[in-house]
Write a protein that holds these residues in place. Structure first.
Motif, PDB file in Angstrom:
ATOM      1  N   THR A   1       2.423  -4.779  -4.533  1.00  0.00           N
ATOM      2  CA  THR A   1       1.485  -5.847  -4.878  1.00  0.00           C
ATOM      3  C   THR A   1       0.421  -5.931  -3.796  1.00  0.00           C
ATOM      4  OG1 THR A   1       2.677  -7.586  -3.684  1.00  0.00           O
ATOM      5  CG2 THR A   1       3.318  -7.196  -6.004  1.00  0.00           C
ATOM      6  N   GLY A   2      -0.688  -6.530  -4.144  1.00  0.00           N
ATOM      7  CA  GLY A   2      -1.738  -6.764  -3.160  1.00  0.00           C
ATOM      8  C   GLY A   2      -1.257  -7.669  -2.040  1.00  0.00           C
ATOM      9  N   ASP A   3      -0.444  -8.668  -2.384  1.00  0.00           N
ATOM     10  CA  ASP A   3       0.098  -9.576  -1.370  1.00  0.00           C
ATOM     11  C   ASP A   3       0.979  -8.826  -0.374  1.00  0.00           C
ATOM     12  OD1 ASP A   3      -1.168 -11.785  -2.449  1.00  0.00           O
ATOM     13  OD2 ASP A   3       0.627 -12.515  -3.500  1.00  0.00           O
ATOM     14  N   LEU A   4       1.796  -7.900  -0.873  1.00  0.00           N
ATOM     15  CA  LEU A   4       2.678  -7.134   0.010  1.00  0.00           C
ATOM     16  C   LEU A   4       1.858  -6.238   0.934  1.00  0.00           C
ATOM     17  CD1 LEU A   4       5.542  -6.418   0.908  1.00  0.00           C
ATOM     18  CD2 LEU A   4       5.603  -4.717  -0.945  1.00  0.00           C
ATOM     19  N   VAL A   5       0.856  -5.568   0.396  1.00  0.00           N
ATOM     20  CA  VAL A   5      -0.005  -4.711   1.227  1.00  0.00           C
ATOM     21  C   VAL A   5      -0.700  -5.560   2.292  1.00  0.00           C
ATOM     22  CG1 VAL A   5      -2.043  -3.209   1.237  1.00  0.00           C
ATOM     23  CG2 VAL A   5      -0.344  -2.991  -0.592  1.00  0.00           C
ATOM     24  N   ALA A   6      -1.262  -6.686   1.893  1.00  0.00           N
ATOM     25  CA  ALA A   6      -1.957  -7.567   2.840  1.00  0.00           C
ATOM     26  C   ALA A   6      -1.010  -8.074   3.923  1.00  0.00           C
ATOM     27  CB  ALA A   6      -2.600  -8.738   2.096  1.00  0.00           C
ATOM     28  N   ALA A   7       0.218  -8.432   3.543  1.00  0.00           N
ATOM     29  CA  ALA A   7       1.193  -8.944   4.515  1.00  0.00           C
ATOM     30  C   ALA A   7       1.589  -7.871   5.523  1.00  0.00           C
ATOM     31  CB  ALA A   7       2.429  -9.478   3.792  1.00  0.00           C
ATOM     32  N   VAL A   8       1.795  -6.647   5.058  1.00  0.00           N
ATOM     33  CA  VAL A   8       2.172  -5.562   5.973  1.00  0.00           C
ATOM     34  C   VAL A   8       1.016  -5.262   6.924  1.00  0.00           C
ATOM     35  CG1 VAL A   8       2.755  -3.103   6.096  1.00  0.00           C
ATOM     36  CG2 VAL A   8       3.931  -4.584   4.463  1.00  0.00           C
ATOM     37  N   LEU A   9      -0.215  -5.227   6.415  1.00  0.00           N
ATOM     38  CA  LEU A   9      -1.369  -4.979   7.284  1.00  0.00           C
ATOM     39  C   LEU A   9      -1.534  -6.113   8.300  1.00  0.00           C
ATOM     40  CD1 LEU A   9      -3.860  -3.600   4.616  1.00  0.00           C
ATOM     41  CD2 LEU A   9      -2.876  -2.307   6.531  1.00  0.00           C
ATOM     42  N   ALA A  10      -1.361  -7.353   7.861  1.00  0.00           N
ATOM     43  CA  ALA A  10      -1.477  -8.500   8.762  1.00  0.00           C
ATOM     44  C   ALA A  10      -0.392  -8.453   9.832  1.00  0.00           C
ATOM     45  CB  ALA A  10      -1.395  -9.801   7.975  1.00  0.00           C
ATOM     46  N   HIS A  11       0.830  -8.065   9.433  1.00  0.00           N
ATOM     47  CA  HIS A  11       1.933  -7.962  10.385  1.00  0.00           C
ATOM     48  C   HIS A  11       1.602  -6.949  11.483  1.00  0.00           C
ATOM     49  CE1 HIS A  11       6.066  -8.379  11.720  1.00  0.00           C
ATOM     50  NE2 HIS A  11       6.161  -7.058  11.764  1.00  0.00           N
ATOM     51  N   ARG A  12       0.870  -5.911  11.155  1.00  0.00           N
ATOM     52  CA  ARG A  12       0.435  -4.896  12.125  1.00  0.00           C
ATOM     53  C   ARG A  12      -0.786  -5.337  12.915  1.00  0.00           C
ATOM     54  NH1 ARG A  12       1.697   0.454  13.395  1.00  0.00           N
ATOM     55  NH2 ARG A  12       3.526   0.988  12.224  1.00  0.00           N
ATOM     56  N   GLY A  13      -1.404  -6.447  12.519  1.00  0.00           N
ATOM     57  CA  GLY A  13      -2.589  -6.936  13.208  1.00  0.00           C
ATOM     58  C   GLY A  13      -3.882  -6.295  12.744  1.00  0.00           C
ATOM     59  N   HIS A  14      -3.879  -5.703  11.556  1.00  0.00           N
ATOM     60  CA  HIS A  14      -5.081  -5.078  11.015  1.00  0.00           C
ATOM     61  C   HIS A  14      -5.855  -6.099  10.190  1.00  0.00           C
ATOM     62  CE1 HIS A  14      -3.815  -1.200  12.386  1.00  0.00           C
ATOM     63  NE2 HIS A  14      -2.791  -1.121  11.550  1.00  0.00           N
ATOM     64  N   PRO A  15      -7.040  -6.465  10.634  1.00  0.00           N
ATOM     65  CA  PRO A  15      -7.831  -7.400   9.837  1.00  0.00           C
ATOM     66  C   PRO A  15      -8.448  -6.695   8.631  1.00  0.00           C
ATOM     67  CG  PRO A  15      -9.041  -6.767  11.811  1.00  0.00           C
ATOM     68  CD  PRO A  15      -7.684  -6.111  11.893  1.00  0.00           C
ATOM     69  N   VAL A  16      -8.235  -7.262   7.469  1.00  0.00           N
ATOM     70  CA  VAL A  16      -8.809  -6.725   6.237  1.00  0.00           C
ATOM     71  C   VAL A  16      -9.386  -7.876   5.438  1.00  0.00           C
ATOM     72  CG1 VAL A  16      -7.315  -4.688   6.099  1.00  0.00           C
ATOM     73  CG2 VAL A  16      -6.590  -6.811   5.013  1.00  0.00           C
ATOM     74  N   ALA A  17     -10.339  -7.541   4.599  1.00  0.00           N
ATOM     75  CA  ALA A  17     -10.937  -8.524   3.701  1.00  0.00           C
ATOM     76  C   ALA A  17     -10.625  -8.110   2.281  1.00  0.00           C
ATOM     77  CB  ALA A  17     -12.448  -8.582   3.929  1.00  0.00           C
ATOM     78  N   GLY A  18     -10.486  -9.088   1.424  1.00  0.00           N
ATOM     79  CA  GLY A  18     -10.203  -8.820   0.017  1.00  0.00           C
ATOM     80  C   GLY A  18     -11.461  -8.896  -0.825  1.00  0.00           C
ATOM     81  N   GLY A  19     -11.531  -8.035  -1.807  1.00  0.00           N
ATOM     82  CA  GLY A  19     -12.650  -8.045  -2.738  1.00  0.00           C
ATOM     83  C   GLY A  19     -12.254  -8.677  -4.048  1.00  0.00           C
ATOM     84  N   ALA A  20     -13.228  -8.931  -4.893  1.00  0.00           N
ATOM     85  CA  ALA A  20     -12.973  -9.532  -6.199  1.00  0.00           C
ATOM     86  C   ALA A  20     -12.118  -8.624  -7.075  1.00  0.00           C
ATOM     87  CB  ALA A  20     -14.291  -9.845  -6.894  1.00  0.00           C
ATOM     88  N   ASP A  21     -12.171  -7.324  -6.811  1.00  0.00           N
ATOM     89  CA  ASP A  21     -11.406  -6.364  -7.612  1.00  0.00           C
ATOM     90  C   ASP A  21      -9.968  -6.209  -7.130  1.00  0.00           C
ATOM     91  OD1 ASP A  21     -11.872  -5.074  -5.228  1.00  0.00           O
ATOM     92  OD2 ASP A  21     -12.750  -3.273  -6.125  1.00  0.00           O
ATOM     93  N   GLY A  22      -9.580  -6.973  -6.121  1.00  0.00           N
ATOM     94  CA  GLY A  22      -8.222  -6.902  -5.608  1.00  0.00           C
ATOM     95  C   GLY A  22      -8.048  -5.885  -4.498  1.00  0.00           C
ATOM     96  N   ALA A  23      -9.070  -5.111  -4.193  1.00  0.00           N
ATOM     97  CA  ALA A  23      -8.992  -4.126  -3.113  1.00  0.00           C
ATOM     98  C   ALA A  23      -9.070  -4.832  -1.766  1.00  0.00           C
ATOM     99  CB  ALA A  23     -10.130  -3.116  -3.233  1.00  0.00           C
ATOM    100  N   LEU A  24      -8.433  -4.249  -0.793  1.00  0.00           N
ATOM    101  CA  LEU A  24      -8.535  -4.722   0.584  1.00  0.00           C
ATOM    102  C   LEU A  24      -9.314  -3.677   1.353  1.00  0.00           C
ATOM    103  CD1 LEU A  24      -4.810  -5.773   1.059  1.00  0.00           C
ATOM    104  CD2 LEU A  24      -6.754  -7.297   0.737  1.00  0.00           C
ATOM    105  N   VAL A  25     -10.137  -4.098   2.303  1.00  0.00           N
ATOM    106  CA  VAL A  25     -10.909  -3.144   3.101  1.00  0.00           C
ATOM    107  C   VAL A  25     -10.911  -3.595   4.556  1.00  0.00           C
ATOM    108  CG1 VAL A  25     -13.150  -4.262   2.687  1.00  0.00           C
ATOM    109  CG2 VAL A  25     -13.068  -1.829   3.278  1.00  0.00           C
ATOM    110  N   GLY A  26     -10.820  -2.620   5.441  1.00  0.00           N
ATOM    111  CA  GLY A  26     -10.878  -2.869   6.870  1.00  0.00           C
ATOM    112  C   GLY A  26     -11.814  -1.888   7.536  1.00  0.00           C
ATOM    113  N   ARG A  27     -12.285  -2.258   8.711  1.00  0.00           N
ATOM    114  CA  ARG A  27     -13.196  -1.408   9.481  1.00  0.00           C
ATOM    115  C   ARG A  27     -12.433  -0.846  10.660  1.00  0.00           C
ATOM    116  NH1 ARG A  27     -17.139   1.815  10.461  1.00  0.00           N
ATOM    117  NH2 ARG A  27     -18.632   1.298  12.065  1.00  0.00           N
TER     118      ARG A  27
END
Length: 159
Positions: free
Chosen positions: A25-51
């Motif tokens: 799920t998008g929530d699971l991906v976002a939670a794992v990235l956040a747990h690693r300290g990777h800042p990401v932003a979500g788009g309207a299409d459900g994609a997450l993107v980080g720099r």
């Protein structure tokens, strides 16, 4: 974004037994990235993107049920359309010598060519947070290596 039935009462998608398979799920991906300290932003299409240093990385779900994890890197540097044949040579060499990520050239509507990398994993049967953490880490590190190599091409005149 995700399925609430796979969260505990706190709504944490990482809660629960660590070896329990969960749907991607998008929530699971976002939670794992956040747990690693990777800042990401979500788009309207459900994609997450980080720099990252040399590019952007998208975390997408594909497939009929969103069961395919796609980690797509877009290298920061843009090349002229005249460089495309040489960029194809670079990507072919990369793909021959490395397992991840698959490299390809994308030309946008403005005629700028960019090298992209992509890792796709089928998680139809589910994934544990630990497995997802490893997959995301490998996708990010491989994408960063590709983007760094593309960055070294700048000024050399020879992709």
């Amino acid at each position: 974004m995700g399925s609430p039935e796979f969260k505990d009462r706190t709504g944490d998608p990482l809660a629960g037994h660590p070896s329990t398979l969960r749907p991607l799920t998008g929530d699971l991906v976002a939670a794992v990235l956040a747990h690693r300290g990777h800042p990401v932003a979500g788009g309207a299409d459900g994609a997450l993107v980080g720099r990252w240093a040399d590019g952007h990385i998208w975390f997408l779900r594909a497939g009929d049920a969103g069961e395919l994890l796609q980690v797509r890197t877009v290298a920061a540097h843009a090349f002229a359309v005249e460089d495309v044949p040489r960029l194809h040579d670079f990507c072919n060499t990369w793909n021959r010598d490395r397992f991840w990520p698959k490299a390809f050239v994308h030309v946008d509507d403005a005629g700028r060519a960019r090298v992209c990398g992509e890792v796709i994993t089928d998680l139809e049967r589910g994934v544990t947070p630990h497995q997802l953490d490893r997959l995301l880490d490998r996708g990010i590190s491989a994408g960063c290596r590709l983007a760094a190599e593309v960055g070294r091409l700048v000024g050399t005149g020879r992709p």
